[in-house]
Write an enzyme that holds these catalytic residues in place. Structure first.
Site, PDB file in Angstrom:
ATOM      1  N   HIS A   5      45.489  34.312  35.873  1.00  0.00           N
ATOM      2  CA  HIS A   5      44.404  33.966  36.137  1.00  0.00           C
ATOM      3  C   HIS A   5      44.000  32.138  36.126  1.00  0.00           C
ATOM      4  O   HIS A   5      44.010  31.951  35.039  1.00  0.00           O
ATOM      5  CB  HIS A   5      43.272  34.474  35.838  1.00  0.00           C
ATOM      6  CG  HIS A   5      43.047  35.734  36.077  1.00  0.00           C
ATOM      7  ND1 HIS A   5      41.692  36.442  37.527  1.00  0.00           N
ATOM      8  CD2 HIS A   5      43.512  37.078  35.554  1.00  0.00           C
ATOM      9  CE1 HIS A   5      42.281  37.674  37.359  1.00  0.00           C
ATOM     10  NE2 HIS A   5      42.863  38.161  36.159  1.00  0.00           N
ATOM     11  N   CYS A  22      46.458  37.486  40.722  1.00  0.00           N
ATOM     12  CA  CYS A  22      46.104  38.371  40.114  1.00  0.00           C
ATOM     13  C   CYS A  22      45.557  39.516  41.266  1.00  0.00           C
ATOM     14  O   CYS A  22      46.999  40.349  41.949  1.00  0.00           O
ATOM     15  CB  CYS A  22      44.586  39.359  39.412  1.00  0.00           C
ATOM     16  SG  CYS A  22      44.618  40.679  37.817  1.00  0.00           S
ATOM     17  N   GLU A  73      42.279  30.637  37.083  1.00  0.00           N
ATOM     18  CA  GLU A  73      40.636  29.875  37.150  1.00  0.00           C
ATOM     19  C   GLU A  73      39.793  30.660  35.422  1.00  0.00           C
ATOM     20  O   GLU A  73      38.922  29.490  35.622  1.00  0.00           O
ATOM     21  CB  GLU A  73      39.403  30.581  38.009  1.00  0.00           C
ATOM     22  CG  GLU A  73      39.189  32.392  38.043  1.00  0.00           C
ATOM     23  CD  GLU A  73      40.685  32.999  37.971  1.00  0.00           C
ATOM     24  OE1 GLU A  73      40.272  34.142  38.123  1.00  0.00           O
ATOM     25  OE2 GLU A  73      41.541  32.246  38.261  1.00  0.00           O
TER      26      GLU A  73
END
Length: 222
Positions: A177, A94, A179
């Site tokens: 993202h 990001c 994660e």
């Protein structure tokens, strides 16, 4: 999916969040690399590059074009160029994607917030092996022109430059993202207005990117 164990390589997770209430996305990245050293770049910590085998640049609610009031952003752009020169494996997520491309002459612009699961077109490339096209997108800025020597390896309807790879250095970046999981959904709704879509987190396997990057670091470590 299990956390990634980077030992015996020395890997650094560079935390870029400026809002203490949003640190959880940096925590989520760091949790994937439990043996890594965390560096609070915003607070002035820096990486000892002579010791680094790999680097992960996290997201941030800061913008790469705010360097006049956030001097650390220029420092991180310099770091990116040093990582490229030294050929140290680097993954940008990001904000990390944006600063990497901006540091190499690319353009980042505010385009409006996207906070939802989206379907991406992913190149046939080792970083994306086994990664499903549905990924979590959470950003208000986007790379509109990639940096020098950066090839586009992922795209989406709302973001043409959704992932990049350097042509010669071991640098990969993703706007999305990897994660972010369903466990963070309530926080994302509260903080960013996360939108429901026809997709489900059951469709997401983006965290495999961390496993692949860990392998790249291990293979490059003497």
């Amino acid at each position: 999916m299990a956390a990634v164990d980077t030992d015996p390589s020395t890997l650094y997770v560079v935390r870029n969040e400026v809002d203490a209430d949003c640190e959880y996305h940096c925590d989520a990245v760091a949790s994937r690399f439990p043996a890594a050293d965390e560096v609070d770049f915003v607070a002035g910590e820096r990486i000892p590059l002579d010791d680094a085998d790999g680097v992960v640049l996290t997201g941030s609610t800061a913008a790469v074009y705010e360097s006049e009031r956030r001097p650390w952003i220029d420092d991180q752009a310099t770091l990116v160029r040093e990582l490229v020169d030294r050929e140290i494996p680097t993954l940008g997520v990001c904000f990390g994607h944006q600063i990497a491309n901006a540091a190499l002459g690319g353009t980042v612009e505010h385009v409006g917030t996207t906070a939802r699961l989206v379907e991406a077109t992913l190149a046939d490339e080792p970083l994306f092996e086994g990664v499903a096209p549905v990924v979590p997108a959470l950003h208000g800025d986007a790379v509109t022109e990639p940096g020098a020597e950066m090839e586009v390896i992922a795209s989406a309807d709302h973001a043409r430059v959704f992932g990049t790879r350097h042509r010669s250095a071991p640098l990969w970046t993703v706007q999305f993202h990897p994660e972010v999981t369903a466990a963070l959904r309530d926080r994302l709704v509260e903080d960013f207005g996360w939108e429901p879509t026809a997709f489900s987190f059951d469709d997401v396997s983006a965290d495999r990117i961390f496993e692949h990057f860990d392998r790249f670091v291990a293979e490059a470590t003497p």
